[in-house]
Design a protein around this motif. Structure first.
Motif, PDB file in Angstrom:
ATOM      1  N   GLN A 187      35.457  11.895 -25.608  1.00 52.59           N
ATOM      2  CA  GLN A 187      36.436  12.199 -24.570  1.00 52.59           C
ATOM      3  C   GLN A 187      37.574  11.179 -24.573  1.00 52.59           C
ATOM      4  N   ALA A 188      37.274   9.928 -24.896  1.00 55.57           N
ATOM      5  CA  ALA A 188      38.310   8.894 -24.949  1.00 55.57           C
ATOM      6  C   ALA A 188      39.317   9.197 -26.063  1.00 55.57           C
ATOM      7  N   GLU A 189      38.836   9.678 -27.202  1.00 57.80           N
ATOM      8  CA  GLU A 189      39.738  10.034 -28.297  1.00 57.80           C
ATOM      9  C   GLU A 189      40.610  11.234 -27.929  1.00 57.80           C
ATOM     10  N   ILE A 190      40.029  12.204 -27.268  1.00 55.10           N
ATOM     11  CA  ILE A 190      40.778  13.389 -26.844  1.00 55.10           C
ATOM     12  C   ILE A 190      41.869  12.987 -25.863  1.00 55.10           C
ATOM     13  N   ASP A 191      41.537  12.125 -24.895  1.00 54.10           N
ATOM     14  CA  ASP A 191      42.533  11.669 -23.918  1.00 54.10           C
ATOM     15  C   ASP A 191      43.648  10.874 -24.601  1.00 54.10           C
ATOM     16  N   ALA A 192      43.291  10.034 -25.561  1.00 50.09           N
ATOM     17  CA  ALA A 192      44.296   9.227 -26.258  1.00 50.09           C
ATOM     18  C   ALA A 192      45.267  10.121 -27.030  1.00 50.09           C
ATOM     19  N   ILE A 193      44.776  11.178 -27.641  1.00 51.15           N
ATOM     20  CA  ILE A 193      45.642  12.090 -28.389  1.00 51.15           C
ATOM     21  C   ILE A 193      46.525  12.887 -27.446  1.00 51.15           C
ATOM     22  N   GLU A 194      45.958  13.377 -26.363  1.00 53.02           N
ATOM     23  CA  GLU A 194      46.729  14.203 -25.436  1.00 53.02           C
ATOM     24  C   GLU A 194      47.814  13.425 -24.707  1.00 53.02           C
ATOM     25  N   THR A 195      47.599  12.133 -24.454  1.00 51.64           N
ATOM     26  CA  THR A 195      48.599  11.326 -23.749  1.00 51.64           C
ATOM     27  C   THR A 195      49.487  10.541 -24.702  1.00 51.64           C
ATOM     28  N   GLY A 196      49.316  10.723 -25.996  1.00 50.69           N
ATOM     29  CA  GLY A 196      50.123   9.986 -26.966  1.00 50.69           C
ATOM     30  C   GLY A 196      49.756   8.512 -27.025  1.00 50.69           C
ATOM     31  N   ALA A 204      48.955   6.660 -24.388  1.00 49.38           N
ATOM     32  CA  ALA A 204      49.235   5.974 -23.123  1.00 49.38           C
ATOM     33  C   ALA A 204      47.964   5.713 -22.336  1.00 49.38           C
ATOM     34  N   SER A 205      46.954   6.562 -22.479  1.00 47.09           N
ATOM     35  CA  SER A 205      45.714   6.380 -21.723  1.00 47.09           C
ATOM     36  C   SER A 205      44.949   5.153 -22.179  1.00 47.09           C
ATOM     37  N   LEU A 206      45.246   4.620 -23.362  1.00 47.83           N
ATOM     38  CA  LEU A 206      44.547   3.426 -23.844  1.00 47.83           C
ATOM     39  C   LEU A 206      45.011   2.187 -23.093  1.00 47.83           C
ATOM     40  N   PHE A 207      46.229   2.216 -22.524  1.00 44.65           N
ATOM     41  CA  PHE A 207      46.794   1.058 -21.849  1.00 44.65           C
ATOM     42  C   PHE A 207      46.823   1.211 -20.334  1.00 44.65           C
ATOM     43  N   ALA A 208      46.416   2.354 -19.811  1.00 41.20           N
ATOM     44  CA  ALA A 208      46.468   2.596 -18.361  1.00 41.20           C
ATOM     45  C   ALA A 208      45.253   2.035 -17.661  1.00 41.20           C
TER      46      ALA A 208
END
Length: 119
Positions: free
Chosen positions: A104-113, A115-119
């Motif tokens: 799920q973390a990889e999917i979120d990282a791809i979908e947000t470009g 940005a979710s890795l730094f939020a």
């Protein structure tokens, strides 16, 4: 603003300069010649005779015999089986070469470009 109007009114001069007057050759030889790297050193008689002998992923000339590959359906050529250690499809490979499921973390990282890795 004055600089812009001065630049726009200036005439454009090309940066490349040619030496001498432009001259067109009086006669140009367009006769066919053999390429220096030609294996035979001769020109073909015509395009039709060249095409009969040419090969590009198989013969280019049309063969009217039924013994050629194009004269029969593919099923008539017999079964096609891979050799030992060869595979036709990725699904046939051992499980260790299969695709890993997405987290799920990889999917979120791809979908947000990312940005979710730094939020």
């Amino acid at each position: 603003m004055r600089v812009t109007s001065v630049l726009c009114s200036a005439t454009r001069t090309p940066l490349i300069r040619f030496v001498g007057k432009r001259s067109v050759p009086k006669s140009i030889d367009h006769s066919p010649r053999v390429h220096p790297a030609s294996p035979t050193g001769t020109l073909p008689d015509s395009f039709a005779t060249y095409r009969v002998k040419a090969q590009q992923h198989g013969p280019l000339g049309r063969s009217h015999s039924s013994s050629s590959i194009g004269g029969r359906p593919g099923a008539a050529l017999g079964p096609v089986k891979p050799q030992e250690g060869e595979f036709f499809d990725r699904a046939e490979l051992p499980a260790r070469f299969g695709r890993l499921p997405w987290t799920q973390a990889e999917i979120d990282a791809i979908e947000t470009g990312g940005a979710s890795l730094f939020a």
